[in-house]
Every structure is written in structure tokens, then in C-alpha cells.
Design a protein around this motif. Structure first.
Motif, mmCIF file in Angstrom:
data_model
loop_
_atom_site.group_PDB
_atom_site.id
_atom_site.type_symbol
_atom_site.label_atom_id
_atom_site.label_comp_id
_atom_site.label_asym_id
_atom_site.label_seq_id
_atom_site.Cartn_x
_atom_site.Cartn_y
_atom_site.Cartn_z
ATOM 1 N N HIS A 173 0.868 -1.168 0.000
ATOM 2 C CA HIS A 173 0.000 0.000 0.000
ATOM 3 C C HIS A 173 0.914 1.231 0.000
ATOM 4 O O HIS A 173 1.477 1.559 -1.027
ATOM 5 C CB HIS A 173 -0.949 -0.015 1.211
ATOM 6 C CG HIS A 173 -2.083 -0.967 1.047
ATOM 7 N ND1 HIS A 173 -1.957 -2.315 1.289
ATOM 8 C CD2 HIS A 173 -3.356 -0.769 0.650
ATOM 9 C CE1 HIS A 173 -3.112 -2.919 1.048
ATOM 10 N NE2 HIS A 173 -3.978 -1.996 0.653
ATOM 11 N N GLU A 180 -9.693 5.474 4.064
ATOM 12 C CA GLU A 180 -9.372 4.058 4.188
ATOM 13 C C GLU A 180 -7.903 3.797 4.537
ATOM 14 O O GLU A 180 -7.494 2.653 4.658
ATOM 15 C CB GLU A 180 -9.713 3.328 2.879
ATOM 16 C CG GLU A 180 -11.144 3.484 2.440
ATOM 17 C CD GLU A 180 -12.142 2.908 3.440
ATOM 18 O OE1 GLU A 180 -11.840 1.873 4.063
ATOM 19 O OE2 GLU A 180 -13.219 3.497 3.594
ATOM 20 N N TRP A 181 -7.106 4.857 4.690
ATOM 21 C CA TRP A 181 -5.692 4.692 5.002
ATOM 22 C C TRP A 181 -5.528 4.005 6.352
ATOM 23 O O TRP A 181 -6.139 4.388 7.346
ATOM 24 C CB TRP A 181 -4.975 6.033 5.002
ATOM 25 C CG TRP A 181 -3.548 5.966 5.455
ATOM 26 C CD1 TRP A 181 -2.556 5.203 4.908
ATOM 27 C CD2 TRP A 181 -2.965 6.672 6.535
ATOM 28 N NE1 TRP A 181 -1.371 5.403 5.584
ATOM 29 C CE2 TRP A 181 -1.595 6.305 6.591
ATOM 30 C CE3 TRP A 181 -3.447 7.592 7.463
ATOM 31 C CZ2 TRP A 181 -0.723 6.818 7.537
ATOM 32 C CZ3 TRP A 181 -2.572 8.103 8.395
ATOM 33 C CH2 TRP A 181 -1.223 7.720 8.430
ATOM 34 N N ASP A 193 -1.623 -0.796 -3.915
ATOM 35 C CA ASP A 193 -3.051 -0.507 -3.861
ATOM 36 C C ASP A 193 -3.325 0.935 -3.451
ATOM 37 O O ASP A 193 -2.577 1.528 -2.665
ATOM 38 C CB ASP A 193 -3.739 -1.426 -2.846
ATOM 39 C CG ASP A 193 -4.146 -2.757 -3.444
ATOM 40 O OD1 ASP A 193 -3.822 -3.013 -4.621
ATOM 41 O OD2 ASP A 193 -4.798 -3.533 -2.734
ATOM 42 N N ASP A 194 -4.393 1.449 -3.973
ATOM 43 C CA ASP A 194 -5.043 2.699 -3.577
ATOM 44 C C ASP A 194 -4.506 3.951 -4.263
ATOM 45 O O ASP A 194 -5.241 4.893 -4.454
ATOM 46 C CB ASP A 194 -5.053 2.901 -2.058
ATOM 47 C CG ASP A 194 -5.760 1.768 -1.336
ATOM 48 O OD1 ASP A 194 -6.772 1.268 -1.863
ATOM 49 O OD2 ASP A 194 -5.306 1.377 -0.255
ATOM 50 N N THR A 217 -7.564 4.127 -6.443
ATOM 51 C CA THR A 217 -8.899 4.555 -6.024
ATOM 52 C C THR A 217 -9.049 5.980 -6.546
ATOM 53 O O THR A 217 -8.479 6.919 -5.992
ATOM 54 C CB THR A 217 -9.027 4.508 -4.484
ATOM 55 O OG1 THR A 217 -8.741 3.187 -4.051
ATOM 56 C CG2 THR A 217 -10.411 4.925 -4.036
ATOM 57 N N THR A 275 -9.748 9.628 -4.890
ATOM 58 C CA THR A 275 -8.755 10.261 -4.023
ATOM 59 C C THR A 275 -7.674 11.028 -4.784
ATOM 60 O O THR A 275 -6.772 11.590 -4.157
ATOM 61 C CB THR A 275 -8.065 9.213 -3.130
ATOM 62 O OG1 THR A 275 -7.285 8.347 -3.959
ATOM 63 C CG2 THR A 275 -9.071 8.427 -2.315
ATOM 64 N N HIS A 300 -8.932 0.355 -8.595
ATOM 65 C CA HIS A 300 -9.244 -0.220 -7.286
ATOM 66 C C HIS A 300 -10.595 0.362 -6.858
ATOM 67 O O HIS A 300 -10.786 0.733 -5.718
ATOM 68 C CB HIS A 300 -8.142 0.120 -6.294
ATOM 69 C CG HIS A 300 -8.166 -0.689 -5.037
ATOM 70 N ND1 HIS A 300 -8.607 -1.985 -4.987
ATOM 71 C CD2 HIS A 300 -7.794 -0.382 -3.773
ATOM 72 C CE1 HIS A 300 -8.501 -2.432 -3.747
ATOM 73 N NE2 HIS A 300 -8.015 -1.480 -2.994
ATOM 74 N N HIS A 324 -13.590 3.087 -3.249
ATOM 75 C CA HIS A 324 -13.117 2.087 -2.295
ATOM 76 C C HIS A 324 -14.259 1.480 -1.474
ATOM 77 O O HIS A 324 -14.065 1.038 -0.353
ATOM 78 C CB HIS A 324 -12.047 2.697 -1.367
ATOM 79 C CG HIS A 324 -11.047 1.706 -0.862
ATOM 80 N ND1 HIS A 324 -11.228 0.980 0.286
ATOM 81 C CD2 HIS A 324 -9.839 1.330 -1.342
ATOM 82 C CE1 HIS A 324 -10.176 0.203 0.493
ATOM 83 N NE2 HIS A 324 -9.312 0.401 -0.482
#
Length: 144
Positions: A6, A19-20, A53-54, A79, A82, A107, A111
Motif C-alpha cells: 500500500h 481508508e488509510w 493498492d489505492d 482509487t 482520491t 481499485h 473504495h
């Protein structure tokens, strides 16, 4: 072999992504150790896949220079809601990374748990980020 990351953390950081999870962070020093171990023990780098990811900004600022030096490639699953938030990739960073060889996939847009969405919400959550990333990178991309 696939290794999924991540955020690669270095010092103080401000991340505006609900979501972090700091528990998922890997320090820059740990990541450099991982790369050294991979260099020493992976005979065929093409059999190695690194994923992120993200869409954390650390991919652009910290990770990519190291991977480029090692001649390693990676895939980032973004995502897209963001984009540009503190600690997250910006559009111009994604464009530069894509041009340099980083692969991008989605992703989802925000999210959300896809199994909990209606068909219309699911389509938006999957199709919107595909369009956004295709525009930014100039490439058709796949969802992930």
C-alpha cells in the motif's frame, strides 16, 4: 511471485484517505531491504510482480526511483476518487509514471465494498475509474 503493498512511509506524512491504515504502511527502509532481498534471490525479475493498492503518492516520490534503478516494474491499482488528495497520487504523477512504464488498474472509484452495491452503483464504481485512468494515461486499462 506477487508482492502487494500500500503506502511506503517516510517520516511525517499527511494522508487524506479515509481508508488509510498505518498498519499497512511499510517504511522506506523496510522496502529497500525487500528490494535488496529480491535482487539477491529472484533469478528472473520478469517473474516478479510488485503491486501497490489505492494510489498513494509514495509510489511516485519514493518507490518509482528505486524500482527504476533496479529495472523492476510494478502495477498500481488506483482509487480514483482520491486523486490529488494529500498523500495520494495526482493526475500528472500518474501520467508520468504510465509514460515511464508503470501499469495502472482500478481499485474502484471510492473504495466501497463492491458486494454491497446495486448493479447501477457497481457499474459506476468500476466504469468511472476506467474512464478516468484511460484519459490520464492515454491507454485503455483493465480493472483490478
Amino acid at each position: 511471485m506477487v508482492l502487494m503493498y500500500h503506502n511506503i512511509a517516510s517520516g511525517e506524512q499527511r494522508i487524506d484517505f479515509a481508508e488509510w491504515q498505518p498498519a499497512y504502511d511499510v517504511s522506506l527502509e523496510q522496502f529497500q531491504t525487500h528490494l535488496a532481498l529480491l535482487r539477491a534471490h529472484v533469478a528472473r525479475p520478469e517473474q516478479l510482480q510488485l503491486t501497490f493498492d489505492d494510489g498513494y503518492a509514495s509510489l511516485y516520490r519514493l518507490v518509482w526511483p528505486l524500482l527504476e534503478n533496479e529495472r523492476m516494474r510494478c502495477t498500481c491499482f488506483v482509487t480514483t476518487s482520491t486523486l490529488g488528495a494529500n498523500g495520494m497520487l495526482r493526475r500528472e504523477e500518474i501520467a508520468a509514471l504510465a509514460k515511464a512504464g508503470v501499469r495502472f488498474g482500478t481499485h474502484s472509484h471510492s473504495h466501497r465494498f463492491l458486494s454491497r452495491l446495486s448493479r447501477a452503483e457497481l457499474e459506476a464504481e468500476v466504469l468511472v475509474p476506467q474512464k478516468i485512468l484511460a484519459i490520464i494515461t492515454g491507454f485503455a486499462e483493465s480493472s483490478g
